[in-house]
Design an enzyme around this catalytic site. Structure first.
Site, mmCIF file in Angstrom:
data_model
loop_
_atom_site.group_PDB
_atom_site.id
_atom_site.type_symbol
_atom_site.label_atom_id
_atom_site.label_comp_id
_atom_site.label_asym_id
_atom_site.label_seq_id
_atom_site.Cartn_x
_atom_site.Cartn_y
_atom_site.Cartn_z
ATOM 1 N N THR A 206 -7.699 1.947 -3.873
ATOM 2 C CA THR A 206 -8.527 1.285 -2.877
ATOM 3 C C THR A 206 -9.916 1.903 -2.874
ATOM 4 O O THR A 206 -10.068 3.123 -2.854
ATOM 5 C CB THR A 206 -7.880 1.415 -1.479
ATOM 6 O OG1 THR A 206 -6.562 0.873 -1.533
ATOM 7 C CG2 THR A 206 -8.692 0.667 -0.443
ATOM 8 N N ALA B 120 1.632 2.495 -3.291
ATOM 9 C CA ALA B 120 1.552 2.703 -4.743
ATOM 10 C C ALA B 120 2.503 1.764 -5.475
ATOM 11 O O ALA B 120 2.929 2.038 -6.607
ATOM 12 C CB ALA B 120 1.834 4.151 -5.132
ATOM 13 N N SER B 121 2.829 0.632 -4.851
ATOM 14 C CA SER B 121 3.799 -0.284 -5.445
ATOM 15 C C SER B 121 3.284 -0.935 -6.722
ATOM 16 O O SER B 121 4.049 -1.159 -7.667
ATOM 17 C CB SER B 121 4.203 -1.362 -4.433
ATOM 18 O OG SER B 121 3.092 -2.131 -4.025
ATOM 19 N N THR B 122 1.981 -1.257 -6.779
ATOM 20 C CA THR B 122 1.442 -1.858 -8.003
ATOM 21 C C THR B 122 1.448 -0.854 -9.151
ATOM 22 O O THR B 122 1.747 -1.205 -10.301
ATOM 23 C CB THR B 122 0.017 -2.382 -7.759
ATOM 24 O OG1 THR B 122 0.050 -3.375 -6.734
ATOM 25 C CG2 THR B 122 -0.570 -2.995 -9.026
ATOM 26 N N SER B 123 1.136 0.396 -8.840
ATOM 27 C CA SER B 123 1.163 1.435 -9.870
ATOM 28 C C SER B 123 2.551 1.540 -10.487
ATOM 29 O O SER B 123 2.710 1.626 -11.710
ATOM 30 C CB SER B 123 0.761 2.786 -9.268
ATOM 31 O OG SER B 123 -0.557 2.745 -8.774
ATOM 32 N N LYS C 4 0.805 -1.227 0.000
ATOM 33 C CA LYS C 4 0.000 0.000 0.000
ATOM 34 C C LYS C 4 0.837 1.276 0.000
ATOM 35 O O LYS C 4 0.585 2.221 0.742
ATOM 36 C CB LYS C 4 -0.973 0.003 1.186
ATOM 37 C CG LYS C 4 -1.871 -1.226 1.259
ATOM 38 C CD LYS C 4 -2.515 -1.567 -0.082
ATOM 39 C CE LYS C 4 -3.463 -0.508 -0.591
ATOM 40 N NZ LYS C 4 -4.005 -0.849 -1.944
ATOM 41 N N HIS D 232 10.582 -7.858 -8.027
ATOM 42 C CA HIS D 232 9.729 -7.103 -7.097
ATOM 43 C C HIS D 232 8.908 -8.063 -6.251
ATOM 44 O O HIS D 232 8.493 -9.132 -6.713
ATOM 45 C CB HIS D 232 8.809 -6.137 -7.854
ATOM 46 C CG HIS D 232 7.757 -6.826 -8.683
ATOM 47 N ND1 HIS D 232 6.462 -7.026 -8.235
ATOM 48 C CD2 HIS D 232 7.804 -7.373 -9.926
ATOM 49 C CE1 HIS D 232 5.768 -7.655 -9.164
ATOM 50 N NE2 HIS D 232 6.559 -7.881 -10.212
ATOM 51 N N HIS E 67 6.950 -8.424 -1.887
ATOM 52 C CA HIS E 67 6.847 -7.984 -0.494
ATOM 53 C C HIS E 67 7.837 -8.780 0.359
ATOM 54 O O HIS E 67 7.461 -9.696 1.096
ATOM 55 C CB HIS E 67 5.420 -8.165 0.016
ATOM 56 C CG HIS E 67 4.404 -7.359 -0.728
ATOM 57 N ND1 HIS E 67 4.587 -6.015 -1.016
ATOM 58 C CD2 HIS E 67 3.187 -7.677 -1.249
ATOM 59 C CE1 HIS E 67 3.534 -5.561 -1.676
ATOM 60 N NE2 HIS E 67 2.683 -6.548 -1.836
ATOM 61 N N ARG F 190 5.591 5.614 2.474
ATOM 62 C CA ARG F 190 4.376 6.427 2.542
ATOM 63 C C ARG F 190 4.134 6.880 3.968
ATOM 64 O O ARG F 190 4.592 6.232 4.921
ATOM 65 C CB ARG F 190 3.184 5.585 2.039
ATOM 66 C CG ARG F 190 1.868 6.342 1.894
ATOM 67 C CD ARG F 190 0.816 5.414 1.316
ATOM 68 N NE ARG F 190 -0.438 6.112 1.040
ATOM 69 C CZ ARG F 190 -1.517 5.540 0.497
ATOM 70 N NH1 ARG F 190 -1.482 4.248 0.176
ATOM 71 N NH2 ARG F 190 -2.604 6.243 0.267
#
Length: 350
Positions: free
Chosen positions: A284, A79-82, A77, A134, A136, A158
């Protein structure tokens, strides 16, 4: 008497049915996991086969730029996927590989044997170089494992409370990236404010403790909630082991600097972020900003103070890097050109 027996039998039948259904769901999940692993192995085999066909069995060592490996041990959470979507969009054009580190149950701590396997894979897997990994996963110091060379780490952090609020609602409502996927806390309508007010576990200050251990690494003390040793180790790693750490709130600037520093991977990333569809896709849903009272209550926690100290440290470092990498003109940022050159080179070449 008979109706009571019938009711009892009905309850037992229902219980047995539920157990059967749960068992079938578990089997389906196991089958899906096996299928995903099989597909992944097949994809890897295809890439290796293509590589052998292109270069032959006796290939020369790759050039420095083509030997490069980047590890983005992404914090949930932030913005890692972006950001990762940009890498996937660019990998074909810029000719590098993107690999997702998929750990069991998203556990960020690897077993010692997996640490060794991972480090050896990343270091020696020539078919996957240049590579962008990439996942987690907590930071790993490659120098501990007896391999030559180290990958370049990057990451994004963040504001701790904003990250926790986003994760809280994500577990309940998901996002617009995969809207049909059932989330772990789906059905729980309690707001974040209500959770904090009632002392719920999903919004407890302990849940803030995530960014520090991700940067601190695989030491046991890193995961000791509230540890100042972990904070100092995370700061040390950020400064000494990471090429660049950005902040979610200034993601475009992070991407711009990466493109300037590592065009082999990120050429075209800034324009793609500004104009592409995927870069802003994951948001989200049903997220409600917390009240000032809720924020104030969380900020009383020593855990928040330590996590926020790390965030402020990362932000200050990023702003320092940015100040020396870009300039603003007419409201737009642009990357500075090379500001050094070589002279007085001896001996002279005829």
């Amino acid at each position: 008497m008979m109706p009571h027996r019938i009711q009892l039998l009905a309850v037992l039948a229902f219980g047995v049915s539920m157990l059967f259904i749960e068992n079938q769901i578990q089997k389906l999940e196991e089958s899906r996991a096996k299928l995903e692993r099989t597909i992944a192995r097949h994809q890897v085999a295809e890439v290796e086969q293509r590589h052998n066909e292109d270069t032959g069995r006796e290939s020369s060592p790759p050039a420095d730029k083509d030997d490069m490996v980047i590890i983005y041990n992404r914090v949930p959470k932030t913005a890692s996927t972006s950001f990762t979507n940009i890498a996937y969009d660019l990998c074909g054009k810029n000719r590098f590989h993107v690999l997702h580190i998929n750990t069991t149950k998203n556990n960020p701590v690897m077993s010692l044997q997996d640490q060794v396997r991972f480090v050896r894979n990343v270091s020696s897997w020539r078919e996957m170089k240049p590579g962008f990994y990439h996942g987690h996963v907590a930071y790993l110091d490659f120098s501990k494992y007896g391999v030559k060379g180290k990958p370049m780490y990057i990451n994004v952090v963040r504001d701790p409370i904003e990250r926790l609020v986003s994760y809280y609602y994500f577990l309940r409502f998901g996002d617009d990236y995969r809207p049909g996927l059932r989330r772990r806390k789906q059905g729980d309508k309690k707001t974040f404010d209500e959770c904090v007010s009632s002392g719920g576990s999903d919004c407890a200050p302990e849940k803030l403790w995530l960014q520090i251990p991700f940067f601190c690494g695989h030491h046991s003390e890193c995961w000791n909630v509230g540890s100042r040793w972990a904070l100092e180790q995370a700061k040390y790693n950020l400064v000494n082991e990471y090429l660049l750490v950005g902040v979610t709130e200034e993601l475009e600037d992070f991407i711009m600097i990466l493109e300037a520093a590592l065009p082999r991977f990120f050429k075209g990333a800034t324009e793609l972020y500004r104009t592409g569809k995927k870069s802003h896709l994951r948001k989200t849903t049903e997220k409600k900003p917390p009240t000032k009272e809720t924020i104030a209550k969380l900020q009383q926690s020593n855990i928040w103070k330590i996590e926020n100290e790390f965030y402020e440290f990362a932000l200050e470092q990023f702003q320092f890097v940015r100040a020396h990498a870009v300039r603003e003109k007419d409201g737009e940022l642009y990357v500075l050109a090379q500001s050094f050159f070589y002279e007085k080179i001896y001996p002279k070449v005829n």
